[in-house]
Design an enzyme around this catalytic site. Structure first.
Site, PDB file in Angstrom:
ATOM      1  N   ASP A  54      43.462  81.734 -16.626  1.00  0.00           N
ATOM      2  CA  ASP A  54      42.382  81.257 -15.773  1.00  0.00           C
ATOM      3  C   ASP A  54      42.968  80.628 -14.514  1.00  0.00           C
ATOM      4  O   ASP A  54      44.121  80.187 -14.501  1.00  0.00           O
ATOM      5  CB  ASP A  54      41.549  80.228 -16.540  1.00  0.00           C
ATOM      6  CG  ASP A  54      40.190  79.988 -15.904  1.00  0.00           C
ATOM      7  OD1 ASP A  54      39.644  80.915 -15.278  1.00  0.00           O
ATOM      8  OD2 ASP A  54      39.656  78.865 -16.046  1.00  0.00           O
ATOM      9  N   GLU A  55      42.170  80.579 -13.437  1.00  0.00           N
ATOM     10  CA  GLU A  55      42.582  79.963 -12.166  1.00  0.00           C
ATOM     11  C   GLU A  55      43.922  80.519 -11.691  1.00  0.00           C
ATOM     12  O   GLU A  55      44.824  79.785 -11.260  1.00  0.00           O
ATOM     13  CB  GLU A  55      42.648  78.434 -12.308  1.00  0.00           C
ATOM     14  CG  GLU A  55      41.352  77.796 -12.772  1.00  0.00           C
ATOM     15  CD  GLU A  55      40.202  77.934 -11.787  1.00  0.00           C
ATOM     16  OE1 GLU A  55      40.443  78.348 -10.621  1.00  0.00           O
ATOM     17  OE2 GLU A  55      39.057  77.647 -12.174  1.00  0.00           O
TER      18      GLU A  55
ATOM     19  N   SER B 208      31.464  79.957  -8.810  1.00  0.00           N
ATOM     20  CA  SER B 208      30.204  80.166  -9.541  1.00  0.00           C
ATOM     21  C   SER B 208      29.923  81.619  -9.886  1.00  0.00           C
ATOM     22  O   SER B 208      28.779  81.972 -10.175  1.00  0.00           O
ATOM     23  CB  SER B 208      29.004  79.591  -8.749  1.00  0.00           C
ATOM     24  OG  SER B 208      29.173  78.217  -8.506  1.00  0.00           O
TER      25      SER B 208
END
EC number: 2.7.1.21
Length: 203
Positions: free
Chosen positions: A86-87, A12
């Site tokens: 990403d990730e 988050s």
């Protein structure tokens, strides 16, 4: 000179919205980006980078044994300006090495985004190698779900209870993880967890 970047943060902290913003900024200037995401992250569908605020776009999937240097090298003559991943915590250490080769040998900047450690406070393989090799490290901040101080990790919740052991990779979002500071990772407010996961996470 091109550089290898690693932007990390707890769940988050806005990592996916940031990578989508970077991609938009490059493309608004007419420059080509290569957006990639490991195939293991299938929360929003395979090959999709999605933020919690609803923005998403398709991305090239990264297979566990894929040679990223060879893939990106084939695209170098196609006006590729930047590689965005990403990730990145799900990358293999060898793949991070390949990204370093992209930066050093092809002079293409590589920006990676991901978690630093797992829900048990151990480094992911990809994150560990990025910390070792990246030219620039940047922390993306969010707040602890319990006290509002800076979150440094995330707590995995299974059946409404904190999980202290299990598989390192457990794909999930707000229904499975909450960002916490170190103190509340060790000492979570169980009453607040029960309240959070009986209301917001069930809607």
């Amino acid at each position: 000179m091109a550089q290898l970047f690693f932007e990390y943060g707890a769940m988050s902290s806005g990592k996916s919205i940031e990578i989508l913003k970077v991609a938009h900024n490059y493309e608004s200037q007419g420059r080509k980006v290569l957006l990639m995401t490991p195939i293991v992250d299938s929360r929003n569908g395979v090959g999709v980078v999605a933020s919690r605020i609803g923005l998403s776009r398709e991305a090239v999937t990264v297979q566990p044994d894929q040679n990223l240097y060879q893939l990106i090298k084939k695209m170098k003559n196609d006006n590729l300006a930047v590689v965005l991943i990403d990730e990145a915590q799900f990358l293999a250490a060898e793949q991070v090495d390949q990204l370093a080769y992209v930066v050093d040998n092809l002079n293409i900047p590589v920006m990676t985004f991901g978690l630093k450690q797992d829900a048990f406070n151990h480094l992911f393989e990809g994150s560990k190698r990025l910390i070792e090799l990246a030219d620039k490290l940047e922390e993306m901040k969010t707040i602890c779900s319990f006290c509002g101080k800076k979150a440094t990790t995330q707590l995995r919740i299974v059946d409404g209870k904190p999980q202290r052991e299990g598989a390192q990779v457990f794909i999930g979002g707000d229904e499975a993880y909450i960002p916490t500071c170190r103190h509340h990772w060790f000492n979570p407010d169980l009453d607040k967890i029960a309240e959070m996961f009986s209301t917001d996470h069930d809607q």
